[in-house]
Design an enzyme around this catalytic site. Sequence first.
Site, PDB file in Angstrom:
ATOM      1  N   LYS A  24       0.850  -1.191   0.000  1.00 16.12           N
ATOM      2  CA  LYS A  24       0.000   0.000   0.000  1.00 16.12           C
ATOM      3  C   LYS A  24       0.887   1.242   0.000  1.00 16.12           C
ATOM      4  O   LYS A  24       1.533   1.564   0.991  1.00 16.12           O
ATOM      5  CB  LYS A  24      -0.899   0.056   1.234  1.00 16.12           C
TER       6      LYS A  24
ATOM      7  N   GLU B 161       9.027   0.572  11.426  1.00 20.66           N
ATOM      8  CA  GLU B 161      10.014   1.645  11.469  1.00 20.66           C
ATOM      9  C   GLU B 161       9.235   2.928  11.693  1.00 20.66           C
ATOM     10  O   GLU B 161       8.527   3.397  10.796  1.00 20.66           O
ATOM     11  CB  GLU B 161      10.821   1.728  10.174  1.00 20.66           C
TER      12      GLU B 161
ATOM     13  N   GLU C 280       8.351  14.898  17.986  1.00 21.17           N
ATOM     14  CA  GLU C 280       8.919  14.897  16.646  1.00 21.17           C
ATOM     15  C   GLU C 280       8.400  16.079  15.838  1.00 21.17           C
ATOM     16  O   GLU C 280       7.202  16.363  15.828  1.00 21.17           O
ATOM     17  CB  GLU C 280       8.585  13.590  15.934  1.00 21.17           C
TER      18      GLU C 280
END
Length: 482
Positions: free
Chosen positions: A177, A252, A386
Site C-alpha cells: 500500500k 520503522e 517529533e
Amino acid sequence: MTVDPGKTPLYIDGEWHASDSDDRIPVVDPTTEEAFVSVPSATEAEVHRATAAARAAQPEWERRPAKERGDLVREIADLLEDNVESLADTLVREQGKTRSVAEYEIEASADIARYMSEWDRRIEGDVVPGSEPRQSINLLRKPYGVVAGIIPWNFPVSVFVRKLAPAIVTGNTTVIKPSELTPVTTLELMDLIHKEVNLPSGVLNIVPGGGAVGAGLVSDDEVDYVTMTGNVDTGKAIMRNAADDLTRVSLELGGKAPAIVAADADIETAVENIVASRTINAGQVCTCVERIYVHEDVREEFEERFTEAMRAVEIGDPRDDPDMGPQVSANELEKTNNAIRHAVEQGATVAAGGAGVDEAPAETGFWIQPTVLTDVDQDMDVIHEEVFGPVAPVVEVASVDQAVEFANDSRYGLSSYVFTESYRDAMRIAEDLEFGETFINGSGGAQQGHHIGWNESGIGGEDGKYGAMKYTQIKSVYHNFD
C-alpha cells in the site's frame, strides 16, 4: 506510463484493475498546490482479492530456486537504473523533493534491490548436533508467506524497494500500500515492472488508499507479516490490530535524533553535517537531527556558524534543484509552524527562520524556512515531540555526560549523532546512547549496515543481513538415521 493512476490504480494478480470505490484521494503538487490526479482508494473486497492472489502464488514462488528469484530482483535494479530521470520527475512533482535528492532516491533504490538480490544464495540455516545416536538437526530459513508492506510518503520508492526486495528474494509474496500522498511514482514503477520484468502473477500486488486500506491489510486473514514505515500512533494501532491473529509485525517509526557536539568537535564538520541532515527533504526524514546538544565551551561559536549556514540554505522550486524545496502538504507545513510557535511560547528564541517565508519562491507552495531555535531548555516540547520539518533547537550542556543524559531522555531511539575528536569520548558516548544507530563525525547509512529503532522508534529493522533475514522464520528438522 501506460497505466492511468486515476482510473486503473490497482495491480492485482498480474493485471491492472479499476477500483469499485467512489472514494478518491487527490494527489497534490506541493509546489503549485494543485491536484494533478486523484487516485481511488481500494475497497475491502479489493484488498482481499490482492491478498488472496498473493496467497495463491506463494507456494510456487517459494519452490522456485532462490537464484531465479534473485535474478528477477536484479532485473528490477536494472529497471530503476534505466529510468532514474522519468521516475525522479514524478517524485519531484508529487512529493516536492529537490531534483538531485529525487534522483538519489531512485539510484539508492536500485542499490537496495541489487544488494538484497544477492541474498538469494546466502540464505543460510544451521546444522547442529543431535542429542540421540545418529541424529542431525537442520535449522532451515523459510518464508512467512504473504507480506503486507505499508509505505510512507517521504521516501515512497526507496522504502517500497526496501521492503519488496528482501521479501520476495526470501520466498514471500507481497501486497503493497503506497502512501495516499505519494502513490504515483510507485504506480509508475509498478507499470515498468509489469512491462519489463517477468514476475509471476500474484507475487507483487498494489492497493492504494488511505488508512482504511492499511487497516484492512493488517486484519486480513491471508496476511502473515506486516512491515510498515510511518508514525508511532499508526504503528501502535497496527500492533493492536495484528494481535488478534498474532500476525508478525515490523515497524520503522518516528525519531527524535540528537546530535552531540563536544568541546573538541570539529565545528565545521558538525555544522556541515547537521545542516544537511536537518534540511534534506525539507527536514521530512525520521533520521534527521532534531535536537542539538552543544558543550558550553563551543556553544557560542557553534550557534553563530550554524545559524549563518541555516540562513544560507537556498529554498526554491524543487525542479530547479535548490538546497531545499517545500514541505509535502499544507497539513505538514501547519504542524511545523505550530511547533515553532509553541517553542517560542515556551521561551525559545528564533535565531534564524521562523514561521512562514518572507520571500517565498512562488505565490503557491508549502514553504518553510530552515529554523534555528536557541535559549532552549530540555523540558520544552520541541525537544521531545517529533517535528517533521527543518527546525533545529540548540541546547547548551556542561559535559558530554549531561549531553548523553539529555539525549536518552526521549521515548524515541532511532538515530543519533556524535561530533568529537576524542576516540575515548566517541566510544563511550556511542556505547551509552540508547539508539538503534549512531553516526560519529558524519551521517548516512549503508545497505550492509542495519537501520533499526529502539524504544518507540520501532521493532524489526531494515537493511543488511538482519534486514533480509527478518522475512524468514526458522524451521527445525530432526534427521534420525540409526
